[in-house]
Write a protein that holds these residues in place. Structure first.
Motif, PDB file in Angstrom:
ATOM      1  N   GLY A  40     -36.566   9.163  11.478  1.00 48.95           N
ATOM      2  CA  GLY A  40     -36.309   9.852  10.220  1.00 48.95           C
ATOM      3  C   GLY A  40     -35.084   9.319   9.508  1.00 48.95           C
ATOM      4  O   GLY A  40     -35.098   9.081   8.286  1.00 48.95           O
ATOM      5  N   TYR A  41     -33.995   9.118  10.236  1.00 50.64           N
ATOM      6  CA  TYR A  41     -32.789   8.583   9.616  1.00 50.64           C
ATOM      7  C   TYR A  41     -33.002   7.145   9.138  1.00 50.64           C
ATOM      8  O   TYR A  41     -32.480   6.739   8.097  1.00 50.64           O
ATOM      9  CB  TYR A  41     -31.616   8.652  10.591  1.00 50.64           C
ATOM     10  N   ALA A  42     -33.777   6.367   9.905  1.00 49.84           N
ATOM     11  CA  ALA A  42     -34.061   4.994   9.486  1.00 49.84           C
ATOM     12  C   ALA A  42     -34.856   4.988   8.184  1.00 49.84           C
ATOM     13  O   ALA A  42     -34.601   4.162   7.289  1.00 49.84           O
ATOM     14  CB  ALA A  42     -34.828   4.265  10.588  1.00 49.84           C
ATOM     15  N   GLU A  43     -35.800   5.908   8.040  1.00 46.71           N
ATOM     16  CA  GLU A  43     -36.577   5.992   6.801  1.00 46.71           C
ATOM     17  C   GLU A  43     -35.692   6.423   5.637  1.00 46.71           C
ATOM     18  O   GLU A  43     -35.826   5.915   4.515  1.00 46.71           O
ATOM     19  CB  GLU A  43     -37.736   6.975   6.986  1.00 46.71           C
ATOM     20  N   ALA A  44     -34.770   7.358   5.889  1.00 45.43           N
ATOM     21  CA  ALA A  44     -33.853   7.784   4.836  1.00 45.43           C
ATOM     22  C   ALA A  44     -32.980   6.631   4.376  1.00 45.43           C
ATOM     23  O   ALA A  44     -32.738   6.448   3.168  1.00 45.43           O
ATOM     24  CB  ALA A  44     -32.986   8.939   5.339  1.00 45.43           C
ATOM     25  N   ARG A  45     -32.502   5.848   5.323  1.00 44.51           N
ATOM     26  CA  ARG A  45     -31.682   4.684   4.980  1.00 44.51           C
ATOM     27  C   ARG A  45     -32.464   3.708   4.103  1.00 44.51           C
ATOM     28  O   ARG A  45     -31.953   3.198   3.097  1.00 44.51           O
ATOM     29  CB  ARG A  45     -31.220   3.993   6.260  1.00 44.51           C
ATOM     30  N   ALA A  46     -33.716   3.465   4.495  1.00 42.72           N
ATOM     31  CA  ALA A  46     -34.550   2.555   3.712  1.00 42.72           C
ATOM     32  C   ALA A  46     -34.790   3.103   2.305  1.00 42.72           C
ATOM     33  O   ALA A  46     -34.769   2.346   1.322  1.00 42.72           O
ATOM     34  CB  ALA A  46     -35.879   2.320   4.430  1.00 42.72           C
ATOM     35  N   ALA A  47     -35.017   4.420   2.198  1.00 39.98           N
ATOM     36  CA  ALA A  47     -35.269   5.025   0.885  1.00 39.98           C
ATOM     37  C   ALA A  47     -34.059   4.903  -0.027  1.00 39.98           C
ATOM     38  O   ALA A  47     -34.189   4.631  -1.229  1.00 39.98           O
ATOM     39  CB  ALA A  47     -35.651   6.493   1.056  1.00 39.98           C
ATOM     40  N   VAL A  48     -32.864   5.092   0.532  1.00 39.36           N
ATOM     41  CA  VAL A  48     -31.638   4.944  -0.262  1.00 39.36           C
ATOM     42  C   VAL A  48     -31.460   3.495  -0.688  1.00 39.36           C
ATOM     43  O   VAL A  48     -31.192   3.198  -1.864  1.00 39.36           O
ATOM     44  CB  VAL A  48     -30.407   5.425   0.538  1.00 39.36           C
ATOM     45  N   ARG A  49     -31.611   2.570   0.262  1.00 36.22           N
ATOM     46  CA  ARG A  49     -31.387   1.158  -0.031  1.00 36.22           C
ATOM     47  C   ARG A  49     -32.439   0.606  -0.995  1.00 36.22           C
ATOM     48  O   ARG A  49     -32.146  -0.299  -1.782  1.00 36.22           O
ATOM     49  CB  ARG A  49     -31.387   0.339   1.258  1.00 36.22           C
ATOM     50  N   ASP A  50     -33.676   1.119  -0.940  1.00 42.18           N
ATOM     51  CA  ASP A  50     -34.749   0.647  -1.820  1.00 42.18           C
ATOM     52  C   ASP A  50     -34.691   1.252  -3.221  1.00 42.18           C
ATOM     53  O   ASP A  50     -35.454   0.863  -4.098  1.00 42.18           O
ATOM     54  CB  ASP A  50     -36.126   0.965  -1.220  1.00 42.18           C
ATOM     55  N   GLY A  51     -33.820   2.247  -3.401  1.00 42.59           N
ATOM     56  CA  GLY A  51     -33.712   2.882  -4.706  1.00 42.59           C
ATOM     57  C   GLY A  51     -34.764   3.931  -4.986  1.00 42.59           C
ATOM     58  O   GLY A  51     -34.908   4.392  -6.128  1.00 42.59           O
ATOM     59  N   ARG A  52     -35.517   4.363  -3.938  1.00 35.49           N
ATOM     60  CA  ARG A  52     -36.592   5.337  -4.165  1.00 35.49           C
ATOM     61  C   ARG A  52     -36.076   6.693  -4.619  1.00 35.49           C
ATOM     62  O   ARG A  52     -36.787   7.447  -5.292  1.00 35.49           O
ATOM     63  CB  ARG A  52     -37.404   5.521  -2.883  1.00 35.49           C
ATOM     64  N   LEU A  53     -34.833   7.030  -4.270  1.00 36.21           N
ATOM     65  CA  LEU A  53     -34.272   8.320  -4.662  1.00 36.21           C
ATOM     66  C   LEU A  53     -33.512   8.225  -5.973  1.00 36.21           C
ATOM     67  O   LEU A  53     -33.073   9.251  -6.504  1.00 36.21           O
ATOM     68  CB  LEU A  53     -33.331   8.845  -3.566  1.00 36.21           C
ATOM     69  N   GLY A  54     -33.351   7.026  -6.496  1.00 34.53           N
ATOM     70  CA  GLY A  54     -32.503   6.846  -7.669  1.00 34.53           C
ATOM     71  C   GLY A  54     -31.041   6.951  -7.269  1.00 34.53           C
ATOM     72  O   GLY A  54     -30.677   6.823  -6.096  1.00 34.53           O
ATOM     73  N   ARG A  55     -30.191   7.210  -8.240  1.00 34.13           N
ATOM     74  CA  ARG A  55     -28.762   7.366  -7.924  1.00 34.13           C
ATOM     75  C   ARG A  55     -28.579   8.577  -7.028  1.00 34.13           C
ATOM     76  O   ARG A  55     -28.950   9.688  -7.376  1.00 34.13           O
ATOM     77  CB  ARG A  55     -27.948   7.540  -9.206  1.00 34.13           C
ATOM     78  N   LEU A  56     -27.994   8.349  -5.853  1.00 32.57           N
ATOM     79  CA  LEU A  56     -27.761   9.434  -4.908  1.00 32.57           C
ATOM     80  C   LEU A  56     -26.560  10.245  -5.371  1.00 32.57           C
ATOM     81  O   LEU A  56     -25.488   9.690  -5.621  1.00 32.57           O
ATOM     82  CB  LEU A  56     -27.502   8.846  -3.528  1.00 32.57           C
ATOM     83  N   HIS A  57     -26.738  11.558  -5.513  1.00 33.94           N
ATOM     84  CA  HIS A  57     -25.615  12.377  -5.977  1.00 33.94           C
ATOM     85  C   HIS A  57     -25.157  13.406  -4.949  1.00 33.94           C
ATOM     86  O   HIS A  57     -23.996  13.811  -4.940  1.00 33.94           O
ATOM     87  CB  HIS A  57     -25.926  13.069  -7.304  1.00 33.94           C
ATOM     88  N   THR A  58     -26.061  13.830  -4.024  1.00 38.28           N
ATOM     89  CA  THR A  58     -25.705  14.873  -3.068  1.00 38.28           C
ATOM     90  C   THR A  58     -26.350  14.597  -1.715  1.00 38.28           C
ATOM     91  O   THR A  58     -27.530  14.249  -1.646  1.00 38.28           O
ATOM     92  CB  THR A  58     -26.179  16.263  -3.558  1.00 38.28           C
ATOM     93  N   VAL A  59     -25.566  14.777  -0.665  1.00 41.07           N
ATOM     94  CA  VAL A  59     -26.086  14.694   0.706  1.00 41.07           C
ATOM     95  C   VAL A  59     -25.616  15.940   1.457  1.00 41.07           C
ATOM     96  O   VAL A  59     -24.453  16.335   1.348  1.00 41.07           O
ATOM     97  CB  VAL A  59     -25.572  13.436   1.442  1.00 41.07           C
ATOM     98  N   ARG A  60     -26.537  16.536   2.208  1.00 38.36           N
ATOM     99  CA  ARG A  60     -26.192  17.707   3.020  1.00 38.36           C
ATOM    100  C   ARG A  60     -26.585  17.415   4.467  1.00 38.36           C
ATOM    101  O   ARG A  60     -27.743  17.128   4.747  1.00 38.36           O
ATOM    102  CB  ARG A  60     -26.929  18.953   2.502  1.00 38.36           C
TER     103      ARG A  60
END
Length: 337
Positions: free
Chosen positions: A128-148
């Motif tokens: 799950g964390y590896a997929e999140a990392r890929a999503a952030v690096r690939d720009g799928r979430l757009g500009r990241l503004h909040t992490v919880r």
């Protein structure tokens, strides 16, 4: 490979079982400050029980090709130093030490010897964390503004463990601090932290807190919160939520997440919530040891070296200062950067 393992408590025995069935491991040596505990682990895993000193002298069974350190935290730094001087690639459960001087001293030994040290931040090997990392690096979430980030243990540890743990930030939230850096690729610029000792009296007696929260500002302006508690009776809950301008993503949200919706049509209480970290992260623990064996054989670049542990500890140190002094703390105030 002949692998040595020092420390046969709960996590050490788990690692010994993983190593005992790994195809690259031809023989396994185990040692512990308590010889009887080492003997039990050896019987359970088909390993040979030796003394701690024998790991570095080769007495009886020869020197191991690499060393896995799962001992009590106070012994981590001395064992890392001994492994470095012996030229043994080492894997060590976090932390290197409970303070910055001890951590920096052990890292200096590793760097002087030119040896290998991989730290046990297993969340880096979770799918799950590896997929999140890929999503952030690939720009799928757009500009990241909040992490919880959330880490909630189902029950407090034994009272005698608390004075040796380094406190909730160093012992528990340090995982969140490491994975925050790894997933986002950003550094923490400033922290503001607080904690509560309103739970069991043993936390107050140890000068620790049972519940904590931190607000972290990253170097690109992203805001992150990290919360932890030792008293989450619903079960073991480790999650990360990432919110960007295009989408949101959650790590650790599945049918075993100990979370019940208050909505009439929402999901109910999970029938089998996660009971603890070994169950939740078993595949990640196996993957990190497999990675270490490949690192030790020169087949993989170190995925989590000692400097990564230093970065996470510095954030934990900043949180402790913030909690104690009730103020924001800039990371430039913390030595070792």
């Amino acid at each position: 490979m002949r692998i040595g393992l020092i420390g046969t408590g709960r996590i050490g025995t788990f690692h010994a079982e993983v190593l005992s069935r790994h195809p690259a491991v031809e023989s396994l040596l185990v040692a512990d400050a308590d010889p009887e505990r080492a003997a039990v682990a050896a019987t359970r895993t088909g390993a040979a029980a030796v003394t701690v000193d024998a790991m570095f002298t080769g007495e009886g069974h020869g020197l191991p090709d690499a060393l896995v350190i799962c001992s009590a935290t106070a012994a981590h730094a001395p064992l890392i130093a001994r492994a470095a001087r012996a030229g043994l690639p080492a894997f060590c459960e976090k932390p290197i030490a409970l303070d910055l001087p001890g951590t920096l001293g052990a890292l200096a030994e590793v760097e002087a010897a030119g040896s290998i040290l991989q730290l046990g931040f297993m969340r880096r090997f979770d799918a799950g964390y590896a997929e999140a990392r890929a999503a952030v690096r690939d720009g799928r979430l757009g500009r990241l503004h909040t992490v919880r980030a959330v880490t909630s243990d189902p029950a407090p540890p034994p009272a005698d463990y608390l004075p040796l743990s380094g406190g909730l930030y160093r012992d528990c939230l340090v995982h969140d601090f490491d994975i925050l850096r790894w997933v986002t690729g950003r550094e923490v610029r400033e922290v503001y932290a607080t904690g509560s000792d309103a739970g069991p009296a043993m936390f107050r007696e140890a000068g620790d807190v049972d519940t904590a929260a931190a607000l972290l500002t990253l170097d690109d302006g992203t805001l992150a919160t990290a919360t932890a508690t030792r008293c989450n009776g619903a079960g073991y809950d480790v999650r990360m939520e990432l919110a960007g301008e295009l989408d949101q993503l959650a790590v650790g949200l599945d049918d075993r997440t100990p979370l019940t919706s208050a909505e009439p049509e929402g999901p109910g209480t999970p029938p089998k919530p996660w009971p603890g970290f070994l169950e939740r992260f078993a595949p990640a623990y196996e993957a990190e040891l497999d990675a270490f064996l490949r690192v030790a054989r020169g087949k993989l670049t170190n995925p989590c070296d000692g400097r990564e542990a230093l970065h996470a500890l510095r954030i934990a140190e900043a949180c402790e200062i913030s909690r104690r002094e009730r103020r924001p703390v800039a990371m430039r105030e913390i030595p070792g950067g």
